[in-house]
Design an enzyme around this catalytic site. Structure first.
Site, PDB file in Angstrom:
ATOM      1  N   GLY A 149       0.776  -1.241   0.000  1.00  0.00           N
ATOM      2  CA  GLY A 149       0.000   0.000   0.000  1.00  0.00           C
ATOM      3  C   GLY A 149       0.805   1.286   0.000  1.00  0.00           C
ATOM      4  O   GLY A 149       0.304   2.342   0.410  1.00  0.00           O
ATOM      5  N   SER A 150       2.035   1.252  -0.536  1.00  0.00           N
ATOM      6  CA  SER A 150       2.816   2.494  -0.506  1.00  0.00           C
ATOM      7  C   SER A 150       2.271   3.534  -1.500  1.00  0.00           C
ATOM      8  O   SER A 150       2.325   4.742  -1.225  1.00  0.00           O
ATOM      9  CB  SER A 150       4.297   2.221  -0.758  1.00  0.00           C
ATOM     10  OG  SER A 150       4.521   1.877  -2.091  1.00  0.00           O
ATOM     11  N   ASN A 151       1.741   3.098  -2.613  1.00  0.00           N
ATOM     12  CA  ASN A 151       1.122   4.068  -3.538  1.00  0.00           C
ATOM     13  C   ASN A 151      -0.148   4.649  -2.938  1.00  0.00           C
ATOM     14  O   ASN A 151      -0.438   5.842  -3.107  1.00  0.00           O
ATOM     15  CB  ASN A 151       0.833   3.416  -4.885  1.00  0.00           C
ATOM     16  CG  ASN A 151       2.063   3.376  -5.774  1.00  0.00           C
ATOM     17  OD1 ASN A 151       2.510   4.407  -6.263  1.00  0.00           O
ATOM     18  ND2 ASN A 151       2.629   2.193  -5.951  1.00  0.00           N
ATOM     19  N   ARG A 177     -15.905 -14.644  -9.123  1.00  0.00           N
ATOM     20  CA  ARG A 177     -15.418 -13.273  -9.292  1.00  0.00           C
ATOM     21  C   ARG A 177     -16.563 -12.254  -9.267  1.00  0.00           C
ATOM     22  O   ARG A 177     -16.474 -11.194  -8.659  1.00  0.00           O
ATOM     23  CB  ARG A 177     -14.724 -13.189 -10.654  1.00  0.00           C
ATOM     24  CG  ARG A 177     -13.354 -12.616 -10.620  1.00  0.00           C
ATOM     25  CD  ARG A 177     -12.696 -12.744 -11.983  1.00  0.00           C
ATOM     26  NE  ARG A 177     -11.575 -13.650 -11.926  1.00  0.00           N
ATOM     27  CZ  ARG A 177     -10.363 -13.319 -11.472  1.00  0.00           C
ATOM     28  NH1 ARG A 177     -10.107 -12.100 -11.063  1.00  0.00           N
ATOM     29  NH2 ARG A 177      -9.396 -14.204 -11.430  1.00  0.00           N
ATOM     30  N   ARG A 186      -6.126  -8.253  -8.329  1.00  0.00           N
ATOM     31  CA  ARG A 186      -7.243  -9.038  -8.878  1.00  0.00           C
ATOM     32  C   ARG A 186      -7.622  -8.447 -10.233  1.00  0.00           C
ATOM     33  O   ARG A 186      -7.757  -7.226 -10.345  1.00  0.00           O
ATOM     34  CB  ARG A 186      -8.497  -8.952  -7.991  1.00  0.00           C
ATOM     35  CG  ARG A 186      -8.345  -9.450  -6.589  1.00  0.00           C
ATOM     36  CD  ARG A 186      -8.115 -10.922  -6.456  1.00  0.00           C
ATOM     37  NE  ARG A 186      -9.190 -11.757  -6.963  1.00  0.00           N
ATOM     38  CZ  ARG A 186      -9.083 -13.063  -7.161  1.00  0.00           C
ATOM     39  NH1 ARG A 186      -7.951 -13.674  -6.924  1.00  0.00           N
ATOM     40  NH2 ARG A 186     -10.102 -13.765  -7.611  1.00  0.00           N
ATOM     41  N   ASN A 219      -5.591   2.758 -12.691  1.00  0.00           N
ATOM     42  CA  ASN A 219      -4.626   1.770 -12.192  1.00  0.00           C
ATOM     43  C   ASN A 219      -3.224   2.298 -12.422  1.00  0.00           C
ATOM     44  O   ASN A 219      -2.993   3.052 -13.369  1.00  0.00           O
ATOM     45  CB  ASN A 219      -4.804   0.446 -12.947  1.00  0.00           C
ATOM     46  CG  ASN A 219      -3.829  -0.621 -12.471  1.00  0.00           C
ATOM     47  OD1 ASN A 219      -3.657  -0.818 -11.259  1.00  0.00           O
ATOM     48  ND2 ASN A 219      -3.177  -1.302 -13.394  1.00  0.00           N
ATOM     49  N   HIS A 248       0.580   0.872 -13.213  1.00  0.00           N
ATOM     50  CA  HIS A 248       1.243  -0.349 -13.684  1.00  0.00           C
ATOM     51  C   HIS A 248       2.740  -0.073 -13.802  1.00  0.00           C
ATOM     52  O   HIS A 248       3.146   0.963 -14.344  1.00  0.00           O
ATOM     53  CB  HIS A 248       0.658  -0.751 -15.044  1.00  0.00           C
ATOM     54  CG  HIS A 248       1.194  -2.048 -15.529  1.00  0.00           C
ATOM     55  ND1 HIS A 248       0.823  -3.251 -14.985  1.00  0.00           N
ATOM     56  CD2 HIS A 248       2.113  -2.335 -16.490  1.00  0.00           C
ATOM     57  CE1 HIS A 248       1.469  -4.227 -15.589  1.00  0.00           C
ATOM     58  NE2 HIS A 248       2.258  -3.691 -16.519  1.00  0.00           N
ATOM     59  N   ASP A 286      -4.596  -4.012 -18.664  1.00  0.00           N
ATOM     60  CA  ASP A 286      -3.526  -3.019 -18.828  1.00  0.00           C
ATOM     61  C   ASP A 286      -3.518  -2.362 -20.212  1.00  0.00           C
ATOM     62  O   ASP A 286      -2.460  -2.010 -20.735  1.00  0.00           O
ATOM     63  CB  ASP A 286      -2.148  -3.656 -18.546  1.00  0.00           C
ATOM     64  CG  ASP A 286      -2.040  -4.164 -17.111  1.00  0.00           C
ATOM     65  OD1 ASP A 286      -2.685  -3.588 -16.223  1.00  0.00           O
ATOM     66  OD2 ASP A 286      -1.316  -5.143 -16.884  1.00  0.00           O
TER      67      ASP A 286
HETATM   68  C1  GAR Z   1       3.447  -1.202  -7.455  1.00  0.00           C
HETATM   69  O1  GAR Z   1       4.748  -1.305  -7.979  1.00  0.00           O
HETATM   70  C2  GAR Z   1       2.422  -1.232  -8.576  1.00  0.00           C
HETATM   71  O2  GAR Z   1       2.843  -0.576  -9.732  1.00  0.00           O
HETATM   72  C3  GAR Z   1       2.306  -2.715  -8.809  1.00  0.00           C
HETATM   73  O3  GAR Z   1       2.327  -3.282  -7.529  1.00  0.00           O
HETATM   74  C4  GAR Z   1       3.115  -2.469  -6.661  1.00  0.00           C
HETATM   75  C5  GAR Z   1       2.285  -2.153  -5.444  1.00  0.00           C
HETATM   76  O4  GAR Z   1       3.047  -1.519  -4.462  1.00  0.00           O
HETATM   77  N1  GAR Z   1       1.098  -3.016  -9.505  1.00  0.00           N
HETATM   78  C6  GAR Z   1       0.968  -4.004 -10.376  1.00  0.00           C
HETATM   79  O5  GAR Z   1       1.886  -4.771 -10.639  1.00  0.00           O
HETATM   80  C7  GAR Z   1      -0.390  -4.130 -11.020  1.00  0.00           C
HETATM   81  N2  GAR Z   1      -0.369  -5.076 -12.060  1.00  0.00           N
HETATM   82  P1  GAR Z   1       2.331  -0.776  -3.250  1.00  0.00           P
HETATM   83  O6  GAR Z   1       1.352  -1.788  -2.648  1.00  0.00           O
HETATM   84  O7  GAR Z   1       3.449  -0.458  -2.300  1.00  0.00           O
HETATM   85  O8  GAR Z   1       1.637   0.438  -3.803  1.00  0.00           O
END
Ligand code: GAR
Length: 195
Positions: free
Chosen positions: A14-16, A67, A93, A109, A111, A147
């Site tokens: 969850g850092s983003n 789903r 998911r 999203n 990516h 994506d």
């Molecule tokens: C991030 O690098 C994001 O871009 C990636 O997961 C990580 C989540 O980090 N997302 C994907 O790969 C989606 N297909 P976070 O939980 O620290 O935000």
């Protein structure tokens, strides 16, 4: 101006999400984060959200037959909270066309690649294997095709000679955390001016 009610969907660290919450607390930022939802009960991001004063809950996809039923529960919680915009941030998911069509134009999203390169998983490995000189991240609208939705913002960085998948992921993360709030700002501002 009214802030756009936004939810963040996570599955892990969850850092983003944290960077979106912090940005959203700015006085003139056009979105507020009202809700964080994880499909994974153990996601570290849930506690991080609560520590920031954000309502956070888990909807465990394994509790549902399929789903569609999981997404119906998710959709009901989002509607109940009067959410207008959703940011997927490490939400692992795949969403069905049913859910995506309900949130068309309101579902974002992030990516970890320069889309259209490297849709799906293992983006850092694939960028290195291809010998790319540049790597980066993309914030895009979610559509039924994985994506493949329209890009909102992209940020680039150089690939260095000794990079590994881990070093790329580590250097990209702060770039992602800077890019996502900028992209959310663009979309929320558009929604503000159209409502
Ligand atoms: C991030 O690098 C994001 O871009 C990636 O997961 C990580 C989540 O980090 N997302 C994907 O790969 C989606 N297909 P976070 O939980 O620290 O935000």
């Amino acid at each position: 101006m009214r802030k756009i009610r936004t939810a963040v969907l996570i599955s892990g660290r969850g850092s983003n999400m944290v960077s979106l919450v912090k940005a959203s607390k700015g006085k003139n930022y056009p979105a507020q984060i009202n809700l964080v939802i994880s499909n994974n009960l153990d996601a570290a991001g849930l506690d991080k959200a609560k520590d920031l004063g954000i309502m956070a809950l888990a909807i465990d996809h394994r509790d549902f037959k399929n789903r569609k039923q999981f997404e119906a529960a998710l959709d009901a919680v989002l509607k109940e909270a009067k959410i207008e915009l959703i940011c997927c941030a490490g939400f692992m998911r795949v969403l069905t066309p049913w859910f995506v069509s309900r949130w068309e134009g309101r579902l974002l999203n992030i990516h970890p690649s320069l889309l259209p390169k490297y849709k799906g998983l293992n983006t850092h490995e694939r960028a290195l294997e291809a010998g790319d000189k540049e790597h980066g991240c993309t914030v895009h609208y979610v559509t039924a095709e994985l994506d493949a939705g329209e890009t909102i913002l992209q940020s680039r960085m150089k690939v260095l000679p000794n990079d590994t998948p881990n070093s790329l992921a580590e250097r990209l993360l702060p770039i992602e955390q800077a890019t996502y709030p900028d992209a959310l700002k663009l979309v929320a501002t558009q929604i503000q001016s159209s409502t």
